[in-house]
Design a protein around this motif. Structure first.
Motif, PDB file in Angstrom:
ATOM      1  N   GLY A 135       0.793  -1.236   0.000  1.00 25.65           N
ATOM      2  CA  GLY A 135       0.000   0.000   0.000  1.00 25.65           C
ATOM      3  C   GLY A 135       0.815   1.270   0.000  1.00 25.65           C
ATOM      4  N   GLN A 136       2.138   1.130  -0.178  1.00 21.89           N
ATOM      5  CA  GLN A 136       3.005   2.312  -0.240  1.00 21.89           C
ATOM      6  C   GLN A 136       3.621   2.425  -1.638  1.00 21.89           C
ATOM      7  N   CYS A 137       3.543   3.633  -2.203  1.00 26.04           N
ATOM      8  CA  CYS A 137       4.012   3.797  -3.578  1.00 26.04           C
ATOM      9  C   CYS A 137       5.513   3.571  -3.687  1.00 26.04           C
ATOM     10  N   ALA A 138       5.892   2.956  -4.814  1.00 24.74           N
ATOM     11  CA  ALA A 138       7.310   2.859  -5.170  1.00 24.74           C
ATOM     12  C   ALA A 138       7.838   4.268  -5.436  1.00 24.74           C
ATOM     13  N   ASP A 139       9.148   4.430  -5.404  1.00 23.45           N
ATOM     14  CA  ASP A 139       9.763   5.749  -5.621  1.00 23.45           C
ATOM     15  C   ASP A 139       9.742   6.053  -7.126  1.00 23.45           C
ATOM     16  N   MET A 140       8.647   6.656  -7.579  1.00 25.02           N
ATOM     17  CA  MET A 140       8.361   6.722  -9.016  1.00 25.02           C
ATOM     18  C   MET A 140       9.237   7.698  -9.795  1.00 25.02           C
ATOM     19  N   ASP A 141       9.655   8.807  -9.204  1.00 28.81           N
ATOM     20  CA  ASP A 141      10.409   9.800  -9.999  1.00 28.81           C
ATOM     21  C   ASP A 141      11.684   9.207 -10.605  1.00 28.81           C
ATOM     22  N   PRO A 142      12.556   8.587  -9.809  1.00 30.37           N
ATOM     23  CA  PRO A 142      13.743   7.984 -10.428  1.00 30.37           C
ATOM     24  C   PRO A 142      13.407   6.846 -11.388  1.00 30.37           C
ATOM     25  N   ILE A 143      12.334   6.121 -11.110  1.00 32.89           N
ATOM     26  CA  ILE A 143      11.938   5.026 -12.013  1.00 32.89           C
ATOM     27  C   ILE A 143      11.510   5.598 -13.371  1.00 32.89           C
ATOM     28  N   MET A 144      10.730   6.681 -13.331  1.00 30.41           N
ATOM     29  CA  MET A 144      10.289   7.300 -14.588  1.00 30.41           C
ATOM     30  C   MET A 144      11.472   7.898 -15.347  1.00 30.41           C
ATOM     31  N   ALA A 145      12.444   8.426 -14.604  1.00 34.72           N
ATOM     32  CA  ALA A 145      13.619   9.018 -15.256  1.00 34.72           C
ATOM     33  C   ALA A 145      14.424   7.939 -15.991  1.00 34.72           C
ATOM     34  N   ILE A 146      14.603   6.787 -15.346  1.00 34.68           N
ATOM     35  CA  ILE A 146      15.312   5.673 -15.991  1.00 34.68           C
ATOM     36  C   ILE A 146      14.527   5.214 -17.230  1.00 34.68           C
ATOM     37  N   ALA A 147      13.208   5.103 -17.064  1.00 33.63           N
ATOM     38  CA  ALA A 147      12.364   4.647 -18.181  1.00 33.63           C
ATOM     39  C   ALA A 147      12.489   5.585 -19.372  1.00 33.63           C
ATOM     40  N   GLU A 148      12.527   6.859 -19.091  1.00 31.56           N
ATOM     41  CA  GLU A 148      12.634   7.840 -20.170  1.00 31.56           C
ATOM     42  C   GLU A 148      13.978   7.692 -20.890  1.00 31.56           C
ATOM     43  N   LYS A 149      15.027   7.533 -20.087  1.00 28.57           N
ATOM     44  CA  LYS A 149      16.376   7.396 -20.649  1.00 28.57           C
ATOM     45  C   LYS A 149      16.484   6.198 -21.592  1.00 28.57           C
ATOM     46  N   TYR A 150      15.826   5.094 -21.247  1.00 24.48           N
ATOM     47  CA  TYR A 150      15.958   3.865 -22.036  1.00 24.48           C
ATOM     48  C   TYR A 150      14.738   3.574 -22.916  1.00 24.48           C
ATOM     49  N   GLY A 151      13.747   4.469 -22.908  1.00 25.47           N
ATOM     50  CA  GLY A 151      12.547   4.250 -23.727  1.00 25.47           C
ATOM     51  C   GLY A 151      11.687   3.092 -23.252  1.00 25.47           C
ATOM     52  N   LEU A 152      11.542   2.952 -21.946  1.00 26.40           N
ATOM     53  CA  LEU A 152      10.755   1.845 -21.387  1.00 26.40           C
ATOM     54  C   LEU A 152       9.383   2.320 -20.922  1.00 26.40           C
ATOM     55  N   LYS A 153       8.441   1.389 -20.834  1.00 25.56           N
ATOM     56  CA  LYS A 153       7.137   1.675 -20.239  1.00 25.56           C
ATOM     57  C   LYS A 153       7.191   1.360 -18.745  1.00 25.56           C
ATOM     58  N   VAL A 154       6.532   2.176 -17.962  1.00 26.78           N
ATOM     59  CA  VAL A 154       6.418   1.897 -16.529  1.00 26.78           C
ATOM     60  C   VAL A 154       4.976   1.540 -16.217  1.00 26.78           C
ATOM     61  N   ILE A 155       4.812   0.340 -15.687  1.00 30.48           N
ATOM     62  CA  ILE A 155       3.477  -0.161 -15.346  1.00 30.48           C
ATOM     63  C   ILE A 155       3.390  -0.267 -13.831  1.00 30.48           C
ATOM     64  N   GLU A 156       2.447   0.468 -13.268  1.00 31.82           N
ATOM     65  CA  GLU A 156       2.247   0.379 -11.816  1.00 31.82           C
ATOM     66  C   GLU A 156       1.432  -0.874 -11.508  1.00 31.82           C
TER      67      GLU A 156
END
Ligand code: PLP
Length: 368
Positions: A135-156
């Motif tokens: 019930g606690q969110c993952a640390d999304m900002d760094p995850i989204m930054a990595i995803a952007e760098k590598y062109g990945l999709k982030v699925i919660e």
């Protein structure tokens, strides 16, 4: 005294009359699949999650699987998953034909450690499954930054996190798409199975609408090989009764968690949940950690106090995943958690008296 881990019966009996009204409404409409209730719930839940679209599906696992399929992720692709999640996160990748690639969690939050993600990325990586565990969110900002760098999709994987906030923003609006479960025991639970996808991506939403319904945009015209995975009218009607109670229920869970954290503070050999300052968890579970976990659980059960273990065997050591040849020692944080975590009773109606009793019983038994 007998204290259940979760009193689901009492939770649902609160709304008995409203459920009966909802059943009458569905019966009177004469429409049981993909009708007004599902549509209304999709609208209401998208708004609740501060997302643009919601697509009701059969369950949480299907929600995650259909997102991967809709993105065209499959054979030969890799999907990064937490090493310590519920196996459904991994199964979604497997269903799609992709390989789940485990990454260890942060030892304090138990969510995927963003610092370890880049090392797991290969040319075949297509997506990251960010599970909001307990019930606690993952640390999304760094995850989204990595995803952007590598062109990945982030699925919660938001199956445990209906209403959780990350830096003031709702779970279900943080990645490219999110999968929710309405399994009865979740914070928002149906009277049976149910699930949903939320996303702000209009094209993805449309693809999932088609995929959940045999791949058909028009009846008996099938553009793709789809699935049968829809949120029933009756479950949608039930969820419309319960959604307005969710914030209050989550707030009560927060009060139970606060009592636990205050009451158990300083207990020897007991690690309490850690909440970063940017996080507002919804306490699907209140999980403590101890090297004497089995003794504690046994002693509490002798007093009639229900507890659970989430989860006793990490996915990489499950026979279901023998194909990858992972062995003990490959993901030591997930493995240590499996032998040390203990989920204490938690629910939207748990009384302070019960919580205090559990605290007293537990406190007297740590460091035995
Ligand atoms: C419950 C759960 C799921 C699966 O949801 P179902 O509706 O049971 O298919 C997926 N991921 C996590 C983390 C869950 O807790």
């Amino acid at each position: 005294m007998s204290i259940p881990f979760l009193d689901l019966k009492a939770i649902n009996l609160r709304s008995k009359d409203a459920f009966h009204e909802a059943l009458d409404r569905v019966l009177d409409s004469g429409w049981l699949i993909l009708g007004k209730e599902a549509e209304a719930f999709e609208f209401e839940f998208a708004a609740y999650c501060e997302s643009n679209y919601c697509i009701g599906v059969g369950n949480g696992l299907d929600a995650l699987h259909l997102i991967l399929r809709a993105y065209g992720i499959g054979e030969g692709d890799e999907v990064i998953v937490p090493s310590n999640t519920y196996i459904a996160t991994w199964l979604a990748a497997s269903y799609a034909g992709a390989k789940p690639v485990p990454v260890e969690p942060d030892e304090r939050t138990y969510n995927i450690n963003p610092d370890l993600i880049e090392a797991a990325i290969t040319p075949n990586t297509k997506a990251i499954m960010a599970v909001h565990l307990y019930g606690q969110c993952a640390d999304m900002d760094p995850i989204m930054a990595i995803a952007e760098k590598y062109g990945l999709k982030v699925i919660e994987d938001a199956a445990q996190a209906h209403g959780a906030l990350y830096k003031g923003r709702k779970a279900g609006s943080l990645g490219h798409a999110a999968g929710f479960s309405f399994y009865p025991g979740k914070n928002l639970g149906a009277l049976g199975d149910g699930g949903a996808v939320t996303t702000c991506d209009a094209e993805l939403a449309e693809k999932i609408r088609v995929l959940r319904n045999y791949g058909s945009e028009r009846k008996y015209h099938n553009a793709v090989k789809g699935y049968n995975s829809r949120l029933d009218e009756l479950q949608a009607a039930v969820l419309r009764v319960k959604l307005p109670l969710l914030d209050e229920d989550n707030a009560h869970r927060g009060e139970v968690a606060k009592l636990y954290s205050e009451g158990l503070k300083g207990a020897p050999n007991l690690t309490l949940p850690f909440v970063p300052e940017w996080s507002s968890p919804v306490w699907h579970l209140y999980v403590v950690r101890s090297s004497q976990r089995d003794d504690l659980q046994g002693a509490l059960h002798e007093e009639g106090i229900g507890t659970m273990i989430h989860y006793p065997i990490p996915p990489h050591l499950q026979p279901a995943y023998v194909e990858f040849g992972w062995k003990e020692g490959d993901f030591p944080i997930a493995e240590a958690m499996a032998v040390e975590v203990l989920s204490l009773a938690m629910g939207p109606q748990q009384t302070d008296l019960v919580t205090s009793y559990i605290i007293e019983q537990l406190k007297g038994r740590t460091n035995v």
